[in-house]
Scaffold this active site. Structure first.
Site, PDB file in Angstrom:
ATOM      1  N   ASP A 224       0.856  -1.186   0.000  1.00  0.00           N
ATOM      2  CA  ASP A 224       0.000   0.000   0.000  1.00  0.00           C
ATOM      3  C   ASP A 224       0.891   1.234   0.000  1.00  0.00           C
ATOM      4  OD1 ASP A 224      -2.371   1.758   0.468  1.00  0.00           O
ATOM      5  OD2 ASP A 224      -3.320  -0.170   0.921  1.00  0.00           O
ATOM      6  N   HIS A 294      -2.832   3.161  -4.670  1.00  0.00           N
ATOM      7  CA  HIS A 294      -2.205   2.691  -3.432  1.00  0.00           C
ATOM      8  C   HIS A 294      -0.781   2.199  -3.719  1.00  0.00           C
ATOM      9  CE1 HIS A 294      -5.588   3.193  -0.728  1.00  0.00           C
ATOM     10  NE2 HIS A 294      -6.386   2.662  -1.639  1.00  0.00           N
ATOM     11  N   GLU A 360      -9.838   3.003  -5.079  1.00  0.00           N
ATOM     12  CA  GLU A 360      -9.408   4.356  -4.714  1.00  0.00           C
ATOM     13  C   GLU A 360      -8.234   4.855  -5.568  1.00  0.00           C
ATOM     14  OE1 GLU A 360     -10.777   4.517  -0.036  1.00  0.00           O
ATOM     15  OE2 GLU A 360      -8.741   3.871  -0.499  1.00  0.00           O
TER      16      GLU A 360
END
Length: 797
Positions: A224, A294, A360
């Site tokens: 991440d 990420h 995201e």
């Protein structure tokens, strides 16, 4: 002052519930608990186990006659040459040694002897690789299954029955027949180790508990923005650089002020060790390598992987939580890198599935990049969403060449058509699952707020850090996996569900365990047991011995569902009283007023108690004679403290972006030590002390903390509220209306120099009646993020 005391008591006796709770049998004449003349001579010394103490609840359970005593004399029988059965028997014996202090010997015999427990792979057993049959009679036990996984689960059920009563030595198990199989094929748990790293031993302990709950998929979130945790031999900087970050605030500084990095990664040998450990417990390990978003830790290690014509320099490995804007580029060298990484990953994980994230992926850098825009035009794509779909499709095709199935979060549905074999994990509610199933994809339910373990479990002041709104044990138990919109063949596309534990706010392993257990018990029943057989009250009764098992195994489990809550009550003009309750209303609350911990003989709470200072009230929830919560203490030195409100009890001025955050330093300001858990709002540091009784009040005392604003809110950053600083910044107290003029200001200057908790005081004007007090931080900036630890109103001087 409210404090939590350590839960050290071990339950002394077993439950007396009958199998009727699970079978509908008459509770007055439970056949499963009748004595049997054929029981061994040491039966009188054995502890009688709860006959239905299984989680998850089996598909079919029929009570029998008598009971079987399992003790040191018991033999475990396996047929010669049945290697799978011997492995299960050896594992069962080892678990019995740890749990009850004896390990039954294993015999290899064509026919089991009388009084033995036999394990066998049997083609006539219930159909399904994870199905099993368990027959318990007074003269012996048979565990049968068609495959090793089913036999293992049968042994787990027998182990649960054998440990339903606490203590060491022999145990008596009610006679019964169980035929069992799971409702869903994917029964998962995701652990995020990118934000906070967990050791191999800690990961193994979670896998052990998964196995004992018949969960079969461990989703390992390994990369991440805040860390890259898996060794890739071809790209060593991924762990050398990407495996370390400098935490925000005091946590990232040594006592001399120098940076203190936070590092951690798994070697490939350690990865193989964990994968083998899980496989021995019939758990598949699914790795997650995030893309295209990420990706900041990877880009920090290899900046050329990013959007090169936008990036001016390598970013740091992020110390922040939230939505970041660093995406992988879309050029050929970047795809070569990703394919090489996935090839090494596929070599380490034999799982059918590889998770590629896909969530995201903020498109800001793709939008700003002339090179990316040219790529979109060259491919004939509509926009950046379509580019991500193309990206996912290309990765999916590569995984197919390695005989792997791509799994991604539900954003992978956006912008175009998915590879036919792709599986969708729906986290933004259930809409993604419905869409994917209708398009012919397998789906896994994992919705935020419903199955996310990083949410707080209560609104108590002793609740550890986590997100809001509260997600209780009962919330987890009430989740239904198949969305109502899906019927027939579309519903069959739902292959299961999993809970996700994101670790931004779970710094220590103790916090991880409290987040996992016992909500993992609820999840296990949701994904294994038939929907029609689920019963919340029956589950709670079966959970009582499970909580005792956690204590015996030294596994931390939250008792938020049963912890006693103290609430000051009373009508105006009447003497104040204290009400006791717990979240579920389950069990009996027992208490003492002399500061000592209650036991099973202590008074049962039945009506509000007088609120008179000084007071040292301690209360615990019991079921029968067993505690199901740790004792909670309500200690008051003087009458003013009855009105004290802690961080969690204050009301935020607005909903959304409310978190319970662990301070970046200990209460005394040092880097290590006990940290406060503070309830904060990331948009507006404004709180309400509701309905404050102001007659005779002349002073306000407030404990405050300051945290680094290490939160990236992406497009919501523009909504952050800041207030003009007066006197170098102050906590302002306003009456009723948060826009009114302050009635008091508490300067922040004394607290600015401390990384821990500081106490501020200020006089209040003479006021009367009850009013809401609005407390707002006017500091001139949103960083640091100021928070309240406790508010106390004192009489005037």
């Amino acid at each position: 002052m409210k404090t939590r005391t350590a839960w050290t008591r071990t339950a002394a006796t077993a439950l007396s519930l009958t199998l009727a709770a699970c079978t509908g049998a008459d509770p007055k004449t439970p056949a499963a608990t009748k004595p049997d003349a054929a029981a061994p001579a040491d039966a009188a010394a054995a502890v009688a186990a709860h006959p239905s103490a299984l989680i998850p609840r089996p598909a079919q359970m029929v009570p029998g006659q008598g009971r079987f005593v399992l003790g040191p004399q018991t033999r475990l029988s396996v047929a010669a040459g049945d290697a799978a059965a011997r492995t299960v028997a050896e594992d069962f014996a080892a678990r019995m040694q740890r749990a009850r202090g004896f390990a039954p010997a294993i015999d290899a015999a064509a026919q089991p002897a009388a009084g033995a427990v036999s394990f066998a792979i049997d083609p006539a057993a219930p159909a399904g690789e994870e199905a099993y049959a368990l027959d318990i009679r007074a003269d012996g036990v048979r565990v049968r299954a068609r495959a090793a996984a089913g036999l293992f689960y049968g042994a787990v059920s027998l182990w649960q029955l054998a440990t339903a009563a606490p203590g060491q030595g022999p145990t008596a198990i009610a006679a019964q027949r169980i035929e069992d199989a799971p409702r869903f094929a994917w029964r998962g748990l995701m652990l995020d180790v990118a934000r906070h790293f967990r050791s191999v031993e800690e990961v193994k302990s979670i896998i052990d508990q998964m196995a004992l709950h018949k969960l079969n998929t461990f989703h390992w979130h390994l990369t991440d923005d805040q860390g890259w945790r898996i060794q890739i031999q071809r790209y060593p900087r991924l762990t050398e650089v990407g495996g370390c970050r400098i935490p925000a605030g005091a946590a990232g500084r040594g006592e001399d002020g120098t940076p203190r990095p936070y590092c951690g990664f798994y070697t490939q040998a350690q990865i193989r060790e964990v994968v083998a450990y899980a496989a021995a417990r019939h758990i598949a390990v699914v790795p997650e390598i995030e893309m295209p978003g990420h990706a900041q830790a990877a880009i920090a290690a290899y900046p050329e992987l990013g959007v090169r014509d936008v990036l001016k320099q390598a970013p740091p490995v992020s110390p922040d939580w939230g939505v970041h804007t660093y995406l992988y580029g879309v050029d050929e060298p970047t795809f070569e890198f990703l394919q090489n990484v996935l090839d090494e990953v596929a070599g380490l994980f034999p799982s059918k599935y590889i998770h590629i994230g896909g969530d995201e992926a903020a498109k800001d850098q793709w939008i700003a990049s002339p090179a990316v825009q040219a790529k979109i035009r060259a491919l004939g794509l509509k926009d950046e969403m379509a580019l991500q779909s193309w990206f996912v499709g290309r990765i999916g095709k590569h995984l197919e060449t390695r005989q792997r199935v791509l799994v991604g979060w539900d954003e992978i549905l956006e912008g175009g058509k998915l590879p036919a074999s792709a599986t969708v994990m729906s986290w933004r509610g259930t809409a993604g699952a419905v869409e994917a199933a209708r398009e012919g994809h397998d789906v896994i339910l994992s919705p935020d707020r419903k199955l996310y373990l990083d949410y707080a479990q209560s609104d108590r002041d002793d609740e550890p850090s986590g997100r809001y709104p509260v997600s209780t044990l009962q919330d987890f138990y009430g989740f239904e996996v198949i969305p109502q919109e899906l019927q027939g063949e579309q519903a069959k596309r739902v292959i299961g569900a999993q809970a996700n534990l994101w670790s931004e706010h779970k710094r220590g392993f103790d916090r991880v365990e409290l987040a996992l257990y016992p909500r993992l018990d609820a999840l296990a029943e949701v994904v294994w047991s038939p929907q029609a057989g689920r019963d919340w009250n029956d589950f709670q009764r079966r959970l009582v011995p499970q909580l005792a098992r956690y204590r015996a195994q030294k596994v931390g489990a939250s008792d938020a569902a049963y912890a006693v809550k103290f609430e000051l009550a009373g009508e105006p003009g009447a003497a104040p009283q204290i009400r006791l309750s717990n979240q579920t209303g389950f069990g009996q609350i027992r208490y003492r007023t002399d500061g000592r911990e209650p036991d099973a003989s202590s008074p049962v709470y039945a009506a509000p108690l007088p609120a008179k200072a000084p007071l040292d009230l301690v209360a615990t929830t019991f079921f029968d004679t067993q505690p199901v919560s740790a004792p909670r203490r309500y200690r008051i030195a003087d009458a003013a403290e009855f009105g004290a409100l802690g961080s969690a009890a204050l009301t935020p001025c607005r909903e959304g972006y409310n978190l319970r955050v662990e301070d970046d330093a200990a209460r005394d300001g040092r880097a290590d030590g006990e940290r406060a858990a503070l309830t904060v709002n990331l948009i507006d540091p404004c709180w309400i002390y509701p309905n404050a009784a102001l007659d005779g009040v002349g002073q306000i005392e407030v404990r405050v903390g300051q945290l680094p604003y290490n939160f990236q809110l992406w497009h919501d950053t523009k909504n952050i509220v800041t207030r003009k600083a007066e006197l170098g910044g102050a906590l302002e107290v306003r009456l009723d209306d948060c826009k009114s003029e302050p009635v008091a200001r508490l300067p922040l200057a004394p607290a600015r120099g401390s990384a821990g908790i500081s106490e501020l005081r200020a006089p209040l004007p003479k006021l009367s009646g009850r009013h809401n007090l609005c407390l707002v931080f006017a500091s001139g900036s949103h960083d640091p993020l100021w928070a309240l630890d406790r508010v106390l109103l004192r009489p005037g001087g």
